[in-house]
Each structure stands twice: as structure tokens, then as C-alpha cells.
Design a protein around this motif. Structure first.
Motif, PDB file in Angstrom:
ATOM      1  N   PHE A   1       0.838  -1.183   0.000  1.00 30.80           N
ATOM      2  CA  PHE A   1       0.000   0.000   0.000  1.00 30.80           C
ATOM      3  C   PHE A   1       0.877   1.237   0.000  1.00 30.80           C
ATOM      4  N   SER A   2       0.590   2.184  -0.883  1.00 34.41           N
ATOM      5  CA  SER A   2       1.324   3.444  -0.913  1.00 34.41           C
ATOM      6  C   SER A   2       0.331   4.583  -0.833  1.00 34.41           C
ATOM      7  N   ARG A   3       0.576   5.544   0.061  1.00 34.21           N
ATOM      8  CA  ARG A   3      -0.335   6.652   0.264  1.00 34.21           C
ATOM      9  C   ARG A   3       0.161   7.868  -0.487  1.00 34.21           C
ATOM     10  N   LEU A   4      -0.695   8.473  -1.308  1.00 36.62           N
ATOM     11  CA  LEU A   4      -0.334   9.655  -2.066  1.00 36.62           C
ATOM     12  C   LEU A   4      -1.066  10.849  -1.502  1.00 36.62           C
ATOM     13  N   ASN A   5      -0.364  11.874  -1.103  1.00 35.07           N
ATOM     14  CA  ASN A   5      -0.959  13.099  -0.613  1.00 35.07           C
ATOM     15  C   ASN A   5      -0.986  14.093  -1.761  1.00 35.07           C
TER      16      ASN A   5
ATOM     17  N   PHE B   1     -14.040   9.564   3.281  1.00 32.22           N
ATOM     18  CA  PHE B   1     -13.150  10.650   3.655  1.00 32.22           C
ATOM     19  C   PHE B   1     -12.724  11.481   2.446  1.00 32.22           C
ATOM     20  N   ASN B   2     -13.424  11.310   1.323  1.00 29.48           N
ATOM     21  CA  ASN B   2     -13.113  12.012   0.078  1.00 29.48           C
ATOM     22  C   ASN B   2     -11.772  11.562  -0.493  1.00 29.48           C
ATOM     23  N   GLY B   3     -11.418  10.322  -0.221  1.00 26.53           N
ATOM     24  CA  GLY B   3     -10.219   9.730  -0.783  1.00 26.53           C
ATOM     25  C   GLY B   3     -10.574   8.687  -1.827  1.00 26.53           C
ATOM     26  N   ILE B   4      -9.555   8.125  -2.474  1.00 28.93           N
ATOM     27  CA  ILE B   4      -9.761   7.130  -3.531  1.00 28.93           C
ATOM     28  C   ILE B   4      -8.738   6.020  -3.362  1.00 28.93           C
ATOM     29  N   THR B   5      -9.165   4.783  -3.513  1.00 32.90           N
ATOM     30  CA  THR B   5      -8.263   3.641  -3.495  1.00 32.90           C
ATOM     31  C   THR B   5      -8.207   3.022  -4.888  1.00 32.90           C
ATOM     32  N   ILE B   6      -6.997   2.867  -5.410  1.00 43.44           N
ATOM     33  CA  ILE B   6      -6.775   2.265  -6.722  1.00 43.44           C
ATOM     34  C   ILE B   6      -6.217   0.863  -6.513  1.00 43.44           C
ATOM     35  N   ASP B   7      -6.835  -0.122  -7.118  1.00 39.61           N
ATOM     36  CA  ASP B   7      -6.368  -1.512  -7.057  1.00 39.61           C
ATOM     37  C   ASP B   7      -5.746  -1.852  -8.404  1.00 39.61           C
ATOM     38  N   SER B   8      -4.445  -2.142  -8.414  1.00 43.93           N
ATOM     39  CA  SER B   8      -3.753  -2.375  -9.680  1.00 43.93           C
ATOM     40  C   SER B   8      -4.318  -3.570 -10.437  1.00 43.93           C
ATOM     41  N   SER B   9      -4.876  -4.538  -9.717  1.00 44.94           N
ATOM     42  CA  SER B   9      -5.424  -5.724 -10.378  1.00 44.94           C
ATOM     43  C   SER B   9      -6.696  -5.411 -11.159  1.00 44.94           C
ATOM     44  N   SER B  10      -7.285  -4.234 -10.909  1.00 51.62           N
ATOM     45  CA  SER B  10      -8.508  -3.839 -11.613  1.00 51.62           C
ATOM     46  C   SER B  10      -8.240  -2.854 -12.745  1.00 51.62           C
ATOM     47  N   GLU B  11      -6.988  -2.472 -12.932  1.00 51.68           N
ATOM     48  CA  GLU B  11      -6.635  -1.494 -13.953  1.00 51.68           C
ATOM     49  C   GLU B  11      -5.869  -2.168 -15.089  1.00 51.68           C
ATOM     50  N   LYS B  12      -6.191  -1.801 -16.308  1.00 51.18           N
ATOM     51  CA  LYS B  12      -5.493  -2.338 -17.476  1.00 51.18           C
ATOM     52  C   LYS B  12      -4.347  -1.409 -17.822  1.00 51.18           C
TER      53      LYS B  12
ATOM     54  N   VAL C   1      -1.007  -2.232  -4.695  1.00 47.02           N
ATOM     55  CA  VAL C   1      -0.200  -2.744  -5.801  1.00 47.02           C
ATOM     56  C   VAL C   1      -0.058  -4.255  -5.691  1.00 47.02           C
ATOM     57  N   ASN C   2      -0.603  -4.962  -6.664  1.00 45.55           N
ATOM     58  CA  ASN C   2      -0.478  -6.410  -6.706  1.00 45.55           C
ATOM     59  C   ASN C   2       0.944  -6.798  -7.078  1.00 45.55           C
ATOM     60  N   ILE C   3       1.369  -7.987  -6.662  1.00 41.29           N
ATOM     61  CA  ILE C   3       2.741  -8.415  -6.899  1.00 41.29           C
ATOM     62  C   ILE C   3       3.097  -8.413  -8.382  1.00 41.29           C
ATOM     63  N   LYS C   4       2.163  -8.742  -9.242  1.00 40.95           N
ATOM     64  CA  LYS C   4       2.452  -8.787 -10.676  1.00 40.95           C
ATOM     65  C   LYS C   4       2.656  -7.389 -11.268  1.00 40.95           C
ATOM     66  N   ASP C   5       2.253  -6.357 -10.519  1.00 38.40           N
ATOM     67  CA  ASP C   5       2.391  -4.983 -10.990  1.00 38.40           C
ATOM     68  C   ASP C   5       3.476  -4.228 -10.226  1.00 38.40           C
ATOM     69  N   SER C   6       4.480  -4.944  -9.739  1.00 40.95           N
ATOM     70  CA  SER C   6       5.495  -4.335  -8.885  1.00 40.95           C
ATOM     71  C   SER C   6       6.292  -3.238  -9.582  1.00 40.95           C
ATOM     72  N   MET C   7       6.275  -3.201 -10.911  1.00 42.25           N
ATOM     73  CA  MET C   7       6.997  -2.141 -11.625  1.00 42.25           C
ATOM     74  C   MET C   7       6.423  -0.763 -11.299  1.00 42.25           C
ATOM     75  N   GLN C   8       5.200  -0.720 -10.727  1.00 43.92           N
ATOM     76  CA  GLN C   8       4.583   0.563 -10.393  1.00 43.92           C
ATOM     77  C   GLN C   8       5.187   1.200  -9.143  1.00 43.92           C
ATOM     78  N   VAL C   9       5.797   0.380  -8.281  1.00 47.45           N
ATOM     79  CA  VAL C   9       6.261   0.868  -6.979  1.00 47.45           C
ATOM     80  C   VAL C   9       7.262   2.015  -7.088  1.00 47.45           C
ATOM     81  N   PRO C  10       8.344   1.893  -7.898  1.00 47.63           N
ATOM     82  CA  PRO C  10       9.296   3.022  -7.970  1.00 47.63           C
ATOM     83  C   PRO C  10       8.684   4.288  -8.560  1.00 47.63           C
ATOM     84  N   ILE C  11       7.689   4.155  -9.433  1.00 39.67           N
ATOM     85  CA  ILE C  11       7.019   5.333  -9.989  1.00 39.67           C
ATOM     86  C   ILE C  11       6.186   6.012  -8.912  1.00 39.67           C
ATOM     87  N   LEU C  12       5.439   5.227  -8.147  1.00 37.17           N
ATOM     88  CA  LEU C  12       4.622   5.774  -7.077  1.00 37.17           C
ATOM     89  C   LEU C  12       5.476   6.388  -5.979  1.00 37.17           C
TER      90      LEU C  12
END
Length: 289
Positions: free
Chosen positions: A7-11, A46-57, A87-98
Motif C-alpha cells: 500500500f502506498s499513500r499519495l498526498n 473521507f473524500n479519498g480514492i483507493t486504486i487496485d492495480s489488479s482492476s486497472e489495465k 499494488v499487486n505483486i504482478k504490478d510491482s513495476m509501479q512501486v518506484p514510480i509511485l
């Protein structure tokens, strides 16, 4: 090996530099391309949004980065608050960008591990599997208690002021801080009342919430405009019979009154204990009858 979920929190307040690059054709390498649509995500109360990488193409890193830019710009314009990425394990390439635009939950690092023994399963506890919170039942000298109604709720309620205990913070100190932050009232610890332990809360974590009896040192209310919709002193009888008070909070008040009538006090003691190879400062429960 990455953990199965990260989980990564973006402010949104911290990403202005990245958003500015969107308005500058010279700075953005994809200015002549059509930016992808924003992430779908799931809104929270709380007016926030959760993104699940497994649901995004997502096609590749470049596609993800451009979609992230546009999403953050849009959410900032809409005045969203905290943005979460699961971030799902198969989408780990997203971690350094986030990581370039996020506040990582463990300060400035992500902890990962690889278990080497093949003859046994890892016996390590999952990271942050239990949250710790504290609430204060604050009495004044007029047989009243301090009640709050928070923002971001979808139903009417009167609850007790409180919140999460911060890292390195004692439970009593957290209660004093939360009461002051939410209501403006100064309070002093009197006794532990009880605690609740529930499961499958935020991000599937367990949750421990400690309830303390407190005495008001001041009575003037100055509510938090960020968190609190309404705050007031309520007569005890009014509170325990109010339709917008939860059954559990009624139980808490009744227990506190019972303890007071019997002069029963459960307090925290702090002492330094020594072991052969280390020293610990420990808070422990002490019952006085």
C-alpha cells in the motif's frame, strides 16, 4: 521478493511539482500524445480514492506514469484528499514510480523480505496487521460528558472523541492529544474503562480501541473544523438514551459510572525493566480497589 500486497499513500498536496509538468509542453515528453483516462478507483467516505492495480489495465511503465500524472491532476482539481494505491505483486513495476510522488507508510522506505529456509514456513507477523486507537470519556463536574459528531459519516451519531495512537506515543498521551485536537478541551486521565478488539477493519487489519475515563480540565469547546461536525457537553442520561448513540458506547458509559461508584481505578504504570541483553520502558495495567 515483494510482499503480496503493498500500500502506498499519495498526498495530493505533495505532487504539485509533478502536476506542473503537465502544463508545460516542453517539459512533458508526451505532450503531443493523447493522455490516457484517469484511474477508476473506489471512493471512500473521507473524500479519498483507493486504486487496485489488479482492476486497472496497464500496458507499460510509460502508460502508467502518464495515467498517474493525469489522475493526480484531476483529483487535485476535484480537491480529493488521500489517494491509496494497492499494488499487486504482478504490478510491482509501479512501486518506484509511485515512490516518486508518495508518502510511504514506513517513513522513507519499503520493507521487503525473502524467506530462505525450505523446510518451514515464515513465522513473521504481517506488517501493520493491527491498528491501535484510543477514545476518551470526558466528564465535567456537572454530570455531563463530551460528545462529538464527526464529518464524513453517512448516518447520525454521537461518539466519544478519540483517534489513532501515533508511533512511539503512550496511550494516555494519545487520548489527551486527540481530545484537545477534536474539541479544544483539556483533559486528564482517570482510569481505563475497557477496550474492544475487532477484525477486518481498514485494509483487512484487526483493530484495538482503548477507552479511557478522563476528567475535564477546561470546558470551552473549540471543535476541529477539519474533522468534527458538532461537539457539545451532554447530560449523561441524555447521552445513554439518545437514539444516535451506539450500543457499545452506552456500555462504556455504564461501566465507567459503575467503576466510579465503587471507587475502582485501573491505571497505567510506567517502569524500566531489564533483561540480560536489553532494557525496555514498559507501560502496564495496575488495578486499585
Amino acid at each position: 521478493m515483494l510482499p503480496m500486497k503493498c500500500f502506498s499513500r499519495l498526498n495530493c498536496n505533495l505532487i504539485s511539482r509533478r502536476i506542473i509538468s503537465l502544463s508545460c509542453p516542453v517539459c512533458h515528453t508526451h505532450s503531443n500524445q493523447t493522455l490516457p483516462q484517469i484511474f477508476t478507483g473506489q471512493m471512500d467516505r473521507f473524500n479519498g480514492i483507493t486504486i487496485d492495480s489488479s482492476s486497472e489495465k496497464l500496458v507499460d511503465k510509460d502508460y502508467f506514469s502518464r495515467k498517474l500524472d493525469e489522475s493526480l491532476a484531476k483529483w487535485t482539481e476535484e480537491q480529493r484528499r488521500c489517494i491509496w494505491f494497492k499494488v499487486n505483486i504482478k504490478d510491482s513495476m509501479q512501486v518506484p514510480i509511485l515512490a516518486q510522488v508518495s508518502v510511504i507508510l514506513k517513513d522513507d522506505y519499503v520493507m521487503m523480505f525473502k524467506w530462505l529456509p525450505l523446510d518451514c514456513e515464515p513465522n513473521l507477523p504481517p506488517a501493520s496487521h493491527t491498528n491501535l486507537g484510543v477514545g476518551g470519556l470526558v466528564f465535567n463536574n456537572k454530570d455531563q460528558l463530551l460528545a462529538v459528531s464527526e464529518k464524513n459519516y453517512t448516518y447520525g451519531h454521537w461518539k466519544l472523541p478519540g483517534g489513532y495512537v501515533e508511533r512511539g506515543e503512550d496511550i494516555i498521551d494519545a487520548a489527551v492529544r486527540e481530545i484537545k485536537e477534536e474539541t479544544g478541551v483539556d483533559a486528564a486521565f482517570q482510569s481505563l474503562i475497557t477496550f474492544r478488539h475487532v477484525h477486518d477493519m481498514m485494509f483487512g487489519n484487526s483493530d484495538i480501541y482503548v477507552l479511557l475515563m478522563m476528567t475535564a480540565l477546561s470546558e470551552k469547546i473549540s471543535k476541529s473544523e477539519r474533522e468534527v461536525q458538532e461537539c457539545k457537553w451532554m447530560n449523561i442520561e441524555e447521552y445513554v438514551n439518545h437514539p444516535n448513540v451506539s450500543e457499545f458506547n452506552r456500555l462504556v458509559v455504564h461501566k465507567a459510572l459503575k467503576y466510579k461508584s465503587k471507587n475502582l481505578k485501573m491505571e497505567f504504570k510506567k517502569r524500566t525493566f531489564k533483561w540480560p541483553t536489553f532494557v525496555r520502558v514498559i507501560n502496564f495495567l495496575n488495578v486499585e480497589i
